[in-house]
Design an enzyme around this catalytic site. Structure first.
Site, PDB file in Angstrom:
ATOM      1  N   HIS A 180       0.849  -1.187   0.000  1.00 27.66           N
ATOM      2  CA  HIS A 180       0.000   0.000   0.000  1.00 27.66           C
ATOM      3  C   HIS A 180       0.891   1.245   0.000  1.00 27.66           C
ATOM      4  O   HIS A 180       1.965   1.229   0.592  1.00 27.66           O
ATOM      5  CB  HIS A 180      -0.914  -0.023   1.235  1.00 27.66           C
ATOM      6  CG  HIS A 180      -1.860   1.119   1.280  1.00 27.66           C
ATOM      7  ND1 HIS A 180      -1.488   2.369   1.722  1.00 27.66           N
ATOM      8  CD2 HIS A 180      -3.148   1.209   0.896  1.00 27.66           C
ATOM      9  CE1 HIS A 180      -2.533   3.176   1.617  1.00 27.66           C
ATOM     10  NE2 HIS A 180      -3.545   2.508   1.124  1.00 27.66           N
ATOM     11  N   ASP A 306     -11.248   2.165  -0.944  1.00 26.14           N
ATOM     12  CA  ASP A 306     -10.314   3.020  -0.208  1.00 26.14           C
ATOM     13  C   ASP A 306     -11.024   3.821   0.879  1.00 26.14           C
ATOM     14  O   ASP A 306     -10.673   4.971   1.159  1.00 26.14           O
ATOM     15  CB  ASP A 306      -9.540   3.958  -1.140  1.00 26.14           C
ATOM     16  CG  ASP A 306      -8.117   4.211  -0.651  1.00 26.14           C
ATOM     17  OD1 ASP A 306      -7.806   3.845   0.494  1.00 26.14           O
ATOM     18  OD2 ASP A 306      -7.329   4.775  -1.418  1.00 26.14           O
TER      19      ASP A 306
HETATM   20  C1  1DF Z   1      -5.075   8.979   1.417  1.00 24.72           C
HETATM   21  C2  1DF Z   1      -5.327   8.111   0.371  1.00 24.72           C
HETATM   22  C3  1DF Z   1      -4.547   8.484   2.605  1.00 24.72           C
HETATM   23  C4  1DF Z   1      -5.048   6.771   0.499  1.00 24.72           C
HETATM   24  C5  1DF Z   1      -4.316   7.133   2.742  1.00 24.72           C
HETATM   25  O1  1DF Z   1      -3.759   6.592   3.848  1.00 24.72           O
HETATM   26  C6  1DF Z   1      -4.640   6.238   1.703  1.00 24.72           C
HETATM   27  C7  1DF Z   1      -5.347  10.393   1.288  1.00 24.72           C
HETATM   28  C8  1DF Z   1      -3.125   7.426   4.771  1.00 24.72           C
HETATM   29  O2  1DF Z   1      -6.210  10.760   0.451  1.00 24.72           O
HETATM   30  O3  1DF Z   1      -4.718  11.199   1.980  1.00 24.72           O
HETATM   31  O4  1DF Z   1      -4.588   4.938   1.926  1.00 24.72           O
HETATM   32  N1  1DF Z   1      -5.147   5.971  -0.652  1.00 24.72           N
HETATM   33  O5  1DF Z   1      -4.884   4.766  -0.629  1.00 24.72           O
HETATM   34  O6  1DF Z   1      -5.428   6.519  -1.750  1.00 24.72           O
HETATM   35 MN    MN Z   2      -5.495   3.284   0.578  1.00 25.60          MN
END
Ligand code: 1DF
Ligand code: MN
Length: 343
Positions: A180, A306
């Site tokens: 991730h 997500d």
């Molecule tokens: C965000 C996006 C943050 C995802 C995440 O974990 C995350 C974000 C801190 O939008 O700040 O898992 N993502 O997977 O796109």
């Molecule tokens: Mn994510």
């Protein structure tokens, strides 16, 4: 009623203890220690914006609100993973004990809601031996479905041999490891920050795609041919790059340009097709999903929302409306995840 269950395969959660640990990192380390972490969690923990308020409430909830949100968006089941960067910003001792603690907690939530949740195991790459042991415990004793790594660990990547006992454990347990994203490390993030490009908007993909390509070029899959890796965000852009990766890798090898990028048994794109699976997290856009299904195969692409970062119930309709057969929709939403994760 659709003829499939919707399993969302990259759904984030955290615990008050982990968030308290993040507060401590933010208040004790200098800002230069990890600007990406400061940008991400300095924002989500302290911003008064509605997005941050909702996030702080939803991320620690594995009870009524999350289940109601799943019901409202037609999600039958979430594959839970400890939100980025997980335990990977802590000292080794803290990271190991928090990984054990969070795995126990997510297993407890899964026991309470066995039809709604399944999960992946956090581990602490800072201590590779303990990480391998915890992955084994979490899979065998807690019933978790694989491992989760939130990309780099303080600037280090898993193509470094010192981490390979984690891959040995995953391969022998026959479970996948989800890579991730997290923010780019200090050595990379400089030019991303001034225009707000370090996070999920772009920097996450650059960082995580790099991690996957270091593993491919580093020969990880020649050493562990059965290793299964999952990438979110439709492979962080890599499916678009197959042709160029293959062409340039061959040129690099022929010219013996880099000691760290030698010959491989297969083409880079072969590993990306045979050792990797992909989820649609944050990428509910039909042309991109269809391209990935065409390049990677119907069996390799799985649905993800997500939550709670991208809690967008209307995006489920985009996936429901894909111009593919009902049988292929069932693979995307349900069958591929059941098969890969053993759900
Ligand atoms: C965000 C996006 C943050 C995802 C995440 O974990 C995350 C974000 C801190 O939008 O700040 O898992 N993502 O997977 O796109
Ligand atoms: Mn994510």
């Amino acid at each position: 009623m659709p003829a499939y269950k919707r399993i969302a395969t990259e759904e984030a959660w955290s615990t008050p203890e982990v968030l308290k640990g993040y507060e401590k990192v933010l208040s004790t380390k200098p800002a230069s220690w990890d600007p990406g972490f400061l940008s991400l969690w300095g924002h989500y923990l302290h911003s008064p914006s509605q997005r941050a308020l909702d996030l702080r409430r939803r991320i620690v909830d594995l009870g009524a609100e999350r289940i109601a949100d799943m019901d409202a968006s037609g999600i039958d089941m979430q594959l839970l993973m400890l939100s980025a960067p997980g335990v990977q910003v802590f000292d080794a001792g803290t990271a190991v004990s928090l990984s054990v603690e969070t795995n126990n907690q997510v297993a407890e939530a899964i026991r309470k809601h066995p039809t709604r949740y399944c999960g992946l195991a956090a581990f602490a790459p800072q201590d590779p031996k303990a990480a391998a042991k915890e992955l084994e415990r979490a899979v065998k004793k807690l019933g978790l479905k694989g491992g989760l790594v939130n990309s780099h660990t303080m600037g280090e990547y898993l193509d470094d041999e010192k981490f390979w006992e984690i891959f040995e454990a995953a391969e022998s347990l026959d479970v996948p490891i989800y890579i991730h994203p997290q923010a780019p490390p200090p050595a990379m993030i400089g030019p991303y920050l001034p225009r707000g490009l370090d996070g999920a908007v772009f920097g996450f993909a650059a960082e995580t795609g790099l991690h996957a390509m270091r593993m491919v070029f580093g020969g990880v899959f020649d050493r562990f041919p059965k290793l299964k890796i999952v990438l979110g965000h439709l492979g962080e852009g890599l499916p678009f790059w197959h042709f160029r990766l293959d062409y340039m890798h061959a040129a690099i090898v022929r010219s013996k340009r880099y000691p760290g990028a030698g010959p491989l048994k297969r083409k880079p794109s072969d590993y990306l097709k045979e050792n990797f699976w992909y989820t649609t997290s944050g990428m509910q856009w039909q042309p991109a999903i269809l391209f990935c299904q065409q390049v990677l195969g119907m069996e390799r692409v799985m649905y993800a929302m997500d939550y709670p970062y991208q809690f967008a119930p209307e995006e489920v309709k985009v996936t429901d409306d894909l111009p593919i057969s009902d049988a292929d929709k069932k693979k995307l939403y349900q069958g591929n995840a059941e098969e890969l994760f053993g759900i």
